[in-house]
Design an enzyme around this catalytic site. Sequence first.
Site, short mmCIF file in Angstrom:
data_model
loop_
_atom_site.label_atom_id
_atom_site.label_comp_id
_atom_site.label_asym_id
_atom_site.label_seq_id
_atom_site.Cartn_x
_atom_site.Cartn_y
_atom_site.Cartn_z
CG ASN A 211 -1.71 1.11 1.09
OD1 ASN A 211 -2.56 1.35 -0.08
ND2 ASN A 211 -1.74 2.23 2.37
CD GLU B 176 -2.40 1.77 -3.11
OE1 GLU B 176 -3.20 2.01 -2.36
OE2 GLU B 176 -1.62 0.67 -3.44
CG ASP C 70 -7.29 17.68 7.16
OD1 ASP C 70 -7.42 17.66 5.95
OD2 ASP C 70 -6.96 16.80 8.08
#
Length: 413
Positions: free
Chosen positions: A128, A191, A237
């Site tokens: 990942n 990925e 964020d």
Amino acid sequence: MRDFIAMMREQGRVEDIERPCSTIYEAPRMASRTDKILFFHDLDGHRAVMNLLGDRKSLAAALGVGERDLVRNLAARTYNGRVVDAGRLAGGIPADLSRLPVMKHFPGDAGRYFTAGVVFSRYGGVENASIHRMMVLDDHRVVARLVEGRHTHTLLKAALAGGERLPVAVTVGTHPLVTFAACTRVPEGKELPYAAELMGGELAVHECANGVRVPGAEIVLEGSIGPETAAEGPFVDITGTYDPVRQQPVIEFSRMYLRENPIYHGILPAGDEHKLLMGAPYEPKIYRAVGEVTTVRDVLLTKGGAGYLHGVVQIRKNTEGDAKNAIMAAFAAHTSLKHVVVVDEDIDIHDPYDVEYAIATRVRGDTDIMIITGVRGSSLDPMRLADGTNVKVGVDATMLMGREGEFRRAEWP
């Protein structure tokens, strides 16, 4: 990454900052005032770059496509690039995070944060890659925000259940298309093949001592995640508001690998690069989903919607009701999407004035607005309820079929 910076410099898209700058507030503030790539030659004595993918034009340039063809091009990808083994990663020194210009972005942040570190992990034969913000604890440990249910968190749970630590390697300063691939929801373990496809079909990777494979980068940090947790946050964020404090997993680094005179990459929280990397990977996903229910032309997650919560979908209606089907498809494809507007082909979705015009002239509030309550939304939305649910709104801003002549705008000959 250096090749990409050189290409963007030739296009006049790089601003070199030769004077000394501070990692505390100064460099982030400068990055907030431009969409150009800022290349700092003396960021507390180090080289660093910000705004690497500061706008859609930069991402299109990296892919070698036109800006308006971006979503259509990405939607056609099949995650089938070739990942080439380039051998073991050699050399390295004991991990020492104090040697890197990790920034503190805002006064309310809990500390210095890695914001562009791609976390590569491997467990049970499954790989990942994803970006996680990481707050520095000391010279060899960080605490990382691992969203529950996402792949890194799932692999960590599996490793801990087996009585093991999860091996990881964090890269800082990768080619922006590798970073983009790591931000994209792809099939499990795809990925690196997706990054290879975006890079032209092939990507070389090196294997770290802990078995984790990484592509070329300015900085590689090798380590593992165990059961230890620490307080993470507050941190700004995507919405520009502070995310709360949580107990999160600690990553412990043992070794680090540095290119000669490395270039550190930092992403400004809630800045344009953050918004692009958060939202743009979902646009092709929405494009494909809407394409299953009607003829889709383009998709945009808007800057004003934090690059993540607001979308505009352009379609060609084939039957009445297609726009509402497109709304439902968009919400299903991107579950954090909060408000979506569906428009006709004559509306420029990149022009907020044109989108507002469509809302003003093609919407009846009692028939064209869909309100869906009690659904899961984004954990980053300050308006979420205590149970995590929210309200989604879809707007059908398309012309009524059979009456298009009443909506056509006058044009000059």
